[in-house]
Design a protein around this motif. Structure first.
Motif, PDB file in Angstrom:
ATOM      1  N   PRO A  63       0.822  -1.217   0.000  1.00 13.87           N
ATOM      2  CA  PRO A  63       0.000   0.000   0.000  1.00 13.87           C
ATOM      3  C   PRO A  63       0.850   1.258   0.000  1.00 13.87           C
ATOM      4  O   PRO A  63       1.980   1.265   0.514  1.00 13.87           O
ATOM      5  CB  PRO A  63      -0.799  -0.119   1.301  1.00 13.87           C
ATOM      6  CG  PRO A  63       0.031  -0.993   2.177  1.00 13.87           C
ATOM      7  CD  PRO A  63       0.756  -1.942   1.272  1.00 13.87           C
ATOM      8  N   ALA A  64       0.327   2.317  -0.587  1.00 12.49           N
ATOM      9  CA  ALA A  64       1.032   3.597  -0.619  1.00 12.49           C
ATOM     10  C   ALA A  64       1.279   4.097   0.801  1.00 12.49           C
ATOM     11  O   ALA A  64       0.494   3.830   1.716  1.00 12.49           O
ATOM     12  CB  ALA A  64       0.225   4.620  -1.410  1.00 12.49           C
TER      13      ALA A  64
ATOM     14  N   THR B  69       1.240   7.159   1.887  1.00 19.17           N
ATOM     15  CA  THR B  69       0.257   8.193   2.218  1.00 19.17           C
ATOM     16  C   THR B  69      -0.995   7.953   1.389  1.00 19.17           C
ATOM     17  O   THR B  69      -0.930   7.287   0.344  1.00 19.17           O
ATOM     18  CB  THR B  69       0.812   9.599   1.926  1.00 19.17           C
ATOM     19  OG1 THR B  69       1.196   9.671   0.543  1.00 19.17           O
ATOM     20  CG2 THR B  69       2.031   9.893   2.795  1.00 19.17           C
ATOM     21  N   PRO B  70      -2.158   8.463   1.836  1.00 22.23           N
ATOM     22  CA  PRO B  70      -3.396   8.241   1.069  1.00 22.23           C
ATOM     23  C   PRO B  70      -3.232   8.639  -0.401  1.00 22.23           C
ATOM     24  O   PRO B  70      -2.791   9.732  -0.727  1.00 22.23           O
ATOM     25  CB  PRO B  70      -4.399   9.150   1.782  1.00 22.23           C
ATOM     26  CG  PRO B  70      -3.894   9.231   3.178  1.00 22.23           C
ATOM     27  CD  PRO B  70      -2.394   9.236   3.058  1.00 22.23           C
ATOM     28  N   SER B  71      -3.560   7.693  -1.293  1.00 26.51           N
ATOM     29  CA  SER B  71      -3.361   7.927  -2.722  1.00 26.51           C
ATOM     30  C   SER B  71      -4.350   7.087  -3.517  1.00 26.51           C
ATOM     31  O   SER B  71      -4.699   5.971  -3.113  1.00 26.51           O
ATOM     32  CB  SER B  71      -1.935   7.578  -3.124  1.00 26.51           C
ATOM     33  OG  SER B  71      -1.768   7.600  -4.531  1.00 26.51           O
ATOM     34  N   ASN B  72      -4.801   7.627  -4.639  1.00 28.51           N
ATOM     35  CA  ASN B  72      -5.664   6.880  -5.542  1.00 28.51           C
ATOM     36  C   ASN B  72      -4.878   6.112  -6.597  1.00 28.51           C
ATOM     37  O   ASN B  72      -5.464   5.388  -7.390  1.00 28.51           O
ATOM     38  CB  ASN B  72      -6.632   7.833  -6.249  1.00 28.51           C
ATOM     39  CG  ASN B  72      -7.673   8.405  -5.299  1.00 28.51           C
ATOM     40  OD1 ASN B  72      -8.054   7.756  -4.324  1.00 28.51           O
ATOM     41  ND2 ASN B  72      -8.127   9.612  -5.575  1.00 28.51           N
ATOM     42  N   ARG B  73      -3.574   6.288  -6.608  1.00 26.90           N
ATOM     43  CA  ARG B  73      -2.750   5.631  -7.622  1.00 26.90           C
ATOM     44  C   ARG B  73      -2.511   4.164  -7.279  1.00 26.90           C
ATOM     45  O   ARG B  73      -2.036   3.842  -6.187  1.00 26.90           O
ATOM     46  CB  ARG B  73      -1.402   6.329  -7.744  1.00 26.90           C
ATOM     47  CG  ARG B  73      -1.453   7.722  -8.315  1.00 26.90           C
ATOM     48  CD  ARG B  73      -0.056   8.302  -8.417  1.00 26.90           C
ATOM     49  NE  ARG B  73      -0.068   9.651  -8.999  1.00 26.90           N
ATOM     50  CZ  ARG B  73       1.013  10.384  -9.204  1.00 26.90           C
ATOM     51  NH1 ARG B  73       2.215   9.896  -8.881  1.00 26.90           N
ATOM     52  NH2 ARG B  73       0.915  11.584  -9.734  1.00 26.90           N
TER      53      ARG B  73
ATOM     54  N   MET C 178       6.689   6.895  -6.012  1.00 30.63           N
ATOM     55  CA  MET C 178       5.908   7.842  -6.814  1.00 30.63           C
ATOM     56  C   MET C 178       4.479   7.992  -6.300  1.00 30.63           C
ATOM     57  O   MET C 178       3.681   8.708  -6.889  1.00 30.63           O
ATOM     58  CB  MET C 178       5.873   7.387  -8.281  1.00 30.63           C
ATOM     59  CG  MET C 178       7.212   7.344  -8.965  1.00 30.63           C
ATOM     60  SD  MET C 178       7.028   6.812 -10.707  1.00 30.63           S
ATOM     61  CE  MET C 178       8.695   6.261 -11.076  1.00 30.63           C
ATOM     62  N   GLY C 179       4.161   7.287  -5.219  1.00 30.08           N
ATOM     63  CA  GLY C 179       2.830   7.418  -4.633  1.00 30.08           C
ATOM     64  C   GLY C 179       1.871   6.302  -4.985  1.00 30.08           C
ATOM     65  O   GLY C 179       0.681   6.392  -4.667  1.00 30.08           O
TER      66      GLY C 179
ATOM     67  N   VAL D 288       9.652  11.417 -16.178  1.00 29.11           N
ATOM     68  CA  VAL D 288       8.865  10.987 -17.337  1.00 29.11           C
ATOM     69  C   VAL D 288       7.627  10.212 -16.888  1.00 29.11           C
ATOM     70  O   VAL D 288       6.509  10.463 -17.365  1.00 29.11           O
ATOM     71  CB  VAL D 288       9.728  10.135 -18.296  1.00 29.11           C
ATOM     72  CG1 VAL D 288       8.857   9.460 -19.356  1.00 29.11           C
ATOM     73  CG2 VAL D 288      10.787  10.992 -18.955  1.00 29.11           C
ATOM     74  N   VAL D 289       7.821   9.268 -15.967  1.00 34.32           N
ATOM     75  CA  VAL D 289       6.691   8.468 -15.503  1.00 34.32           C
ATOM     76  C   VAL D 289       5.693   9.341 -14.745  1.00 34.32           C
ATOM     77  O   VAL D 289       4.479   9.245 -14.958  1.00 34.32           O
ATOM     78  CB  VAL D 289       7.166   7.294 -14.626  1.00 34.32           C
ATOM     79  CG1 VAL D 289       5.974   6.553 -14.031  1.00 34.32           C
ATOM     80  CG2 VAL D 289       8.019   6.328 -15.450  1.00 34.32           C
ATOM     81  N   GLN D 290       6.202  10.188 -13.858  1.00 39.03           N
ATOM     82  CA  GLN D 290       5.313  11.060 -13.088  1.00 39.03           C
ATOM     83  C   GLN D 290       4.530  11.995 -13.998  1.00 39.03           C
ATOM     84  O   GLN D 290       3.324  12.223 -13.786  1.00 39.03           O
ATOM     85  CB  GLN D 290       6.136  11.885 -12.087  1.00 39.03           C
ATOM     86  CG  GLN D 290       6.667  11.100 -10.900  1.00 39.03           C
ATOM     87  CD  GLN D 290       5.634  10.932  -9.793  1.00 39.03           C
ATOM     88  OE1 GLN D 290       4.458  10.711 -10.051  1.00 39.03           O
ATOM     89  NE2 GLN D 290       6.073  11.035  -8.559  1.00 39.03           N
TER      90      GLN D 290
END
Length: 300
Positions: A77-78, A80-84, A109-110, A277-279
């Motif tokens: 799991p990420a 911090t709270p993340s939708n990714r 990257m989250g 690039v990915v971000q």
């Protein structure tokens, strides 16, 4: 030495050579998966080595004979709270343990990351893998994210490295609502890879090949943003194959070629540029999703 003896000797040698050739063809036909997949049962590295919190996840897969086999996966799991969310589909070698380092980059990257092992790899159950089997395993991992964890499809990015890129393309075509696709160091098809390795050109590959991973014929059906990444010094899979995939894919699409990078070290060689690039790709997808939701809310 008579002409008759020489003729008989020539016929005998020809018959032996022909028999050996047929045996070699049969071996390649029935054992070709052994030239494609290189699984290892022992897992040497876990997410704990990178100080990552993770959960062991076992995903049931029903076989053609109605037997249930389980895929071993890690859910990271990420922080911090993340939708990714990233569904990470690894390549043909070793197992998920060899992919933790790269998965940790996406975590930084989250992303929350689901990292499954195909059947026959690592702790996953099942026989030696095959093309149809790894496609099914990827679908089961996707279903877990969407149905069990209730993650919206448009928040899930599909990532695949090398052979995993072919698996990712196949899954992305079947799941057009996914947020986006990242394909790294992958190939156009197994047939093209065989032609790249000239040693096999003496065999009727088109007749023998049944493990095809024909990404070049599928990529045109993608309905989501796609990012191709490849090292220009990759001697295992030439970067020209990613270029061909990129050209065959519909918009929106991007390609990131990393000078001097090989098959497994694009992120190390590219350094911070890899992250950028990915971000940027991910952020563009997310912004487009927000714009689409706002447009829908206004009833346009």
């Amino acid at each position: 030495m008579s002409i008759k003896f020489l003729w008989r000797s020539l016929l005998s040698v020809t018959a032996i050579a022909g028999s050996l050739y047929i045996i070699a063809c049969l071996f390649l036909y029935f054992q070709q998966a052994r030239f494609i997949f290189f699984p290892r049962a022992t897992i040497d590295t876990t997410p704990a080595a990178f100080n990552l919190q993770y959960q062991e996840v076992w995903l049931p897969v029903k076989t053609a004979s109605s037997k249930v086999e389980k895929i071993h996966s890690w859910w990271i799991p990420a922080s911090t709270p993340s939708n990714r969310v990233l569904l990470y589909l690894h390549g043909n070698g070793i197992n998920i343990g060899a992919n933790v380092a790269h998965a940790s980059r996406f975590h930084r990257m989250g992303f929350s990351v689901l990292l499954p092992d195909y059947r026959g790899y690592g702790l996953s159950q099942g026989n030696f893998p095959s093309e149809s089997q790894v496609y099914q395993d990827a679908q089961v991992a996707w279903n877990y994210l969407v149905k069990e964890k209730k993650i919206p499809a448009n928040q899930i990015f599909i990532y695949g490295h090398s052979l995993g890129g072919a698996v990712a393309i196949d899954l992305a075509v079947k799941q057009p609502k996914a947020a986006g696709l990242i394909v790294e160091s992958s190939f156009t098809s197994v047939a093209d890879m065989v032609n790249h390795q000239q040693i096999y050109r003496i065999f009727p590959i088109k007749l023998l090949l049944h493990q095809r991973f024909d990404s070049i014929d599928k990529v045109g059906s993608l309905a989501m943003p796609v990012l191709f990444i490849h090292g220009t010094a990759d001697w295992q899979v030439p970067a020209s194959m990613s270029q061909q995939l990129y050209e065959a894919a519909p918009q929106p699409k991007q390609i990131f070629l990393v000078p001097k990078a090989g098959h497994n070290n694009t992120a190390e060689v590219a350094g911070s540029q890899y992250f950028q690039v990915v971000q940027q790709f991910v952020k563009q997808v997310e912004n487009e999703n927000v714009a689409q939701r706002r447009k829908g809310a206004k009833g346009y």
